[in-house]
Motif scaffolding. Structure first.
Motif, short mmCIF file in Angstrom:
data_model
loop_
_atom_site.label_atom_id
_atom_site.label_comp_id
_atom_site.label_asym_id
_atom_site.label_seq_id
_atom_site.Cartn_x
_atom_site.Cartn_y
_atom_site.Cartn_z
N PRO A 7 22.32 -34.12 -64.86
CA PRO A 7 21.13 -34.49 -64.08
C PRO A 7 20.67 -33.35 -63.19
N ILE A 8 19.37 -33.28 -63.03
CA ILE A 8 18.78 -32.29 -62.12
C ILE A 8 18.35 -33.04 -60.88
N THR A 9 18.95 -32.69 -59.78
CA THR A 9 18.54 -33.30 -58.52
C THR A 9 17.50 -32.41 -57.88
N PRO A 10 16.38 -32.98 -57.47
CA PRO A 10 15.34 -32.15 -56.88
C PRO A 10 15.83 -31.52 -55.59
N PRO A 11 15.41 -30.29 -55.33
CA PRO A 11 15.84 -29.64 -54.10
C PRO A 11 15.33 -30.40 -52.88
N ALA A 12 16.13 -30.40 -51.85
CA ALA A 12 15.72 -31.06 -50.62
C ALA A 12 14.56 -30.31 -50.00
N PRO A 13 13.65 -31.04 -49.34
CA PRO A 13 12.54 -30.34 -48.69
C PRO A 13 13.08 -29.43 -47.60
N GLY A 14 12.35 -28.42 -47.32
CA GLY A 14 12.76 -27.50 -46.27
C GLY A 14 12.70 -26.07 -46.73
N ARG A 15 13.54 -25.28 -46.16
CA ARG A 15 13.54 -23.85 -46.45
C ARG A 15 14.69 -23.49 -47.36
N ASP A 16 14.48 -22.42 -48.14
CA ASP A 16 15.56 -21.96 -49.00
C ASP A 16 16.39 -20.91 -48.26
N ARG A 17 17.29 -20.25 -48.97
CA ARG A 17 18.19 -19.27 -48.34
C ARG A 17 17.44 -18.09 -47.72
N SER A 18 16.25 -17.78 -48.20
CA SER A 18 15.49 -16.66 -47.67
C SER A 18 14.79 -17.02 -46.36
N GLY A 19 14.81 -18.30 -45.98
CA GLY A 19 14.11 -18.73 -44.77
C GLY A 19 12.68 -19.15 -45.03
N LEU A 20 12.22 -19.01 -46.27
CA LEU A 20 10.86 -19.40 -46.64
C LEU A 20 10.84 -20.87 -47.06
N PRO A 21 9.68 -21.52 -46.96
CA PRO A 21 9.57 -22.85 -47.56
C PRO A 21 9.85 -22.73 -49.06
N ARG A 22 10.36 -23.78 -49.65
CA ARG A 22 10.66 -23.74 -51.09
C ARG A 22 9.38 -23.49 -51.87
N TRP A 23 9.48 -22.61 -52.86
CA TRP A 23 8.33 -22.26 -53.70
C TRP A 23 7.96 -23.44 -54.57
N CYS A 24 6.68 -23.77 -54.64
CA CYS A 24 6.21 -24.92 -55.43
C CYS A 24 6.27 -24.64 -56.93
N GLY A 25 6.28 -23.37 -57.32
CA GLY A 25 6.35 -23.01 -58.74
C GLY A 25 5.01 -22.99 -59.43
N GLU A 26 3.95 -23.39 -58.73
CA GLU A 26 2.63 -23.46 -59.35
C GLU A 26 1.71 -22.33 -58.91
N CYS A 27 1.90 -21.82 -57.72
CA CYS A 27 1.02 -20.76 -57.23
C CYS A 27 1.53 -19.40 -57.71
N GLY A 28 0.78 -18.35 -57.40
CA GLY A 28 1.21 -17.01 -57.78
C GLY A 28 1.28 -16.80 -59.27
N GLN A 29 0.47 -17.56 -60.00
CA GLN A 29 0.43 -17.49 -61.46
C GLN A 29 1.81 -17.69 -62.08
N GLY A 30 2.67 -18.44 -61.37
CA GLY A 30 3.98 -18.78 -61.91
C GLY A 30 4.99 -17.65 -61.91
N THR A 31 4.67 -16.51 -61.28
CA THR A 31 5.62 -15.41 -61.28
C THR A 31 6.81 -15.72 -60.39
N PRO A 32 8.03 -15.47 -60.85
CA PRO A 32 9.20 -15.76 -60.03
C PRO A 32 9.26 -14.92 -58.76
N ALA A 33 8.49 -13.85 -58.68
CA ALA A 33 8.48 -13.03 -57.46
C ALA A 33 7.99 -13.85 -56.27
N ALA A 34 7.21 -14.88 -56.51
CA ALA A 34 6.71 -15.73 -55.43
C ALA A 34 7.82 -16.53 -54.76
#
Length: 117
Positions: free
Chosen positions: A62-89
């Motif tokens: 099972p894939i559990t969705p990530p909890a809302p909030g910030r990731d290890r970098s301190g940024l909000p979690r990337w939505c995966g849709e912006c930035g033309q889908g580039t993982p650099a975002a």
């Protein structure tokens, strides 16, 4: 790659490394959680498999969705849709835009200047 090497019990050969790195980048860009992918990589290595796309597609874990909030970098979690889908975002908020890569309106779902936590 560290998870695959750990499951394998030895260093990963360059050709296999390059293939798995490409596949992992694409799967992360599709929004699959990093920890879940690491677990799949360890499983693959233990079975002698080298195709992450196929293993992920067939996985019953099972894939559990990530909890809302910030990731290890301190940024909000990337939505995966912006930035033309580039993982650099994932790590660079400059790419979290709705226009061409790095231009346009800041993403209302995950740009740190817009999202309030």
């Amino acid at each position: 790659m560290a998870a695959y090497a750990a499951g394998l019990g030895r260093p990963v050969l360059n050709g296999t490394r390059a293939k798995l790195e490409r596949q992992a980048v694409e799967l992360l860009a599709q929004g699959l959680p990093e920890a879940w992918l690491c677990d799949r990589a360890r499983e693959m290595a233990g079975r002698g498999w080298t195709d992450m796309f196929r293993h992920v597609e067939m996985s019953k874990a099972p894939i559990t969705p990530p909890a809302p909030g910030r990731d290890r970098s301190g940024l909000p979690r990337w939505c995966g849709e912006c930035g033309q889908g580039t993982p650099a975002a994932r790590l660079n908020p400059r790419f979290r835009t709705l226009g061409e890569l790095g231009t346009g309106e800041k993403c209302p779902r995950c740009h740190p200047d817009v999202v309030a936590l």
